[in-house]
Design an enzyme around this catalytic site. Structure first.
Site, PDB file in Angstrom:
ATOM      1  N   ASP A  13      28.957  32.915  65.692  1.00  0.00           N
ATOM      2  CA  ASP A  13      27.894  31.931  65.782  1.00  0.00           C
ATOM      3  C   ASP A  13      26.955  32.411  66.886  1.00  0.00           C
ATOM      4  O   ASP A  13      27.240  33.379  67.590  1.00  0.00           O
ATOM      5  CB  ASP A  13      28.507  30.565  66.116  1.00  0.00           C
ATOM      6  CG  ASP A  13      27.468  29.483  66.299  1.00  0.00           C
ATOM      7  OD1 ASP A  13      26.569  29.366  65.452  1.00  0.00           O
ATOM      8  OD2 ASP A  13      27.552  28.753  67.300  1.00  0.00           O
ATOM      9  N   ASP A  15      24.048  29.962  68.739  1.00  0.00           N
ATOM     10  CA  ASP A  15      23.613  28.937  69.689  1.00  0.00           C
ATOM     11  C   ASP A  15      24.792  28.319  70.431  1.00  0.00           C
ATOM     12  O   ASP A  15      25.729  27.804  69.823  1.00  0.00           O
ATOM     13  CB  ASP A  15      22.840  27.835  68.960  1.00  0.00           C
ATOM     14  CG  ASP A  15      21.531  28.344  68.382  1.00  0.00           C
ATOM     15  OD1 ASP A  15      20.687  28.788  69.170  1.00  0.00           O
ATOM     16  OD2 ASP A  15      21.356  28.305  67.152  1.00  0.00           O
TER      17      ASP A  15
END
Length: 236
Positions: A13, A15
């Site tokens: 991922d 953020d």
């Protein structure tokens, strides 16, 4: 140390895991909430929004706080503020070092972010020493990611792994991957994908995580930062 699982690829991922954009999301949301005497945005709410595509996250936020705005109105205000702040975001502890380590040791790495392509570039264009090392990048607006199939569905990890296998002519399985996540929806999607999940939640979220072991279901571990990853444990 006995290797628990021989890992052949790592899926990330972005953020709140690799870069501190979750803090920027909080700041910009609070600016809007304050205008309507609402908020502030708290982590019990943020945990429900992390990893979701923009429209889904924004709609949930508007409903929770009862903001008198359409998603389009909210998004316009939010994006205007975010665009001034993305150039200030930085790598979180251990993130750049881990990316470089995996690249140097020829471990395929894929980025799988719910951010759309425009936001991805806005957040990372000043951080190319790191993001340029990824073997594959999948953004939330990838045409292969069907509407409504963002996290917590596993599709984005499946797309990322397929890109790696297509690039290198390999047949790496989900069970041979680590999924790195900071958000609960992402952890759910990583478990559904079938990978070993390494969960690195925001330090302000700890009080709202609940029973971590029960949530992980024996399918991963929680770390405080990416610096804490025991690479030998995964044969990296």
């Amino acid at each position: 140390m006995t290797i628990q699982k021989q890992i052949k690829a790592c899926l990330f991922d972005m953020d709140g895991l690799l870069i501190n954009t979750e803090d920027i999301y909080t700041i910009t949301c609070n600016e809007i909430l304050e205008k309507y005497n609402k908020g502030p945005l708290t982590w019990d709410v943020k945990l429900q929004l992390q990893g979701l595509p923009g429209f889904e996250a924004g709609t949930k936020l508007l409903e929770h706080y009862g903001l008198p705005l359409t998603f389009e109105e909210f998004n316009k205000m939010n994006v205007a503020s975010q665009d001034t702040k993305w150039p200030t975001c930085q790598f979180l502890p251990g993130a750049l070092e881990l990316i470089k380590y995996l690249h140097e040791h020829n471990i395929p790495i894929a980025l799988c972010t719910s951010s759309n392509q425009t936001k991805f570039l806005a957040k990372t264009s000043h951080l190319t020493d790191g993001f340029d090392l990824f073997d594959a990048v999948t953004t939330g607006d990838d045409p292969r990611l069907a509407n409504g199939r963002g996290k917590p569905c596993p599709d984005i990890w499946q797309i990322g792994l397929k890109k790696l296998n297509d690039k290198y002519g390999t047949s790496i399985t989900p069970e041979e991957c680590i999924v790195f996540e900071d958000g609960k929806p992402g952890v759910i999607s990583g478990k559904a994908f079938g990978g070993s999940v390494v969960w690195v939640p925001h330090h302000d979220a700890y009080d709202h995580l609940g029973d971590v072991d029960a949530f992980l279901e024996g399918k991963g571990e929680m770390l405080h930062t990416l610096n804490d990853l025991d690479k030998a444990k995964y044969g990296l």
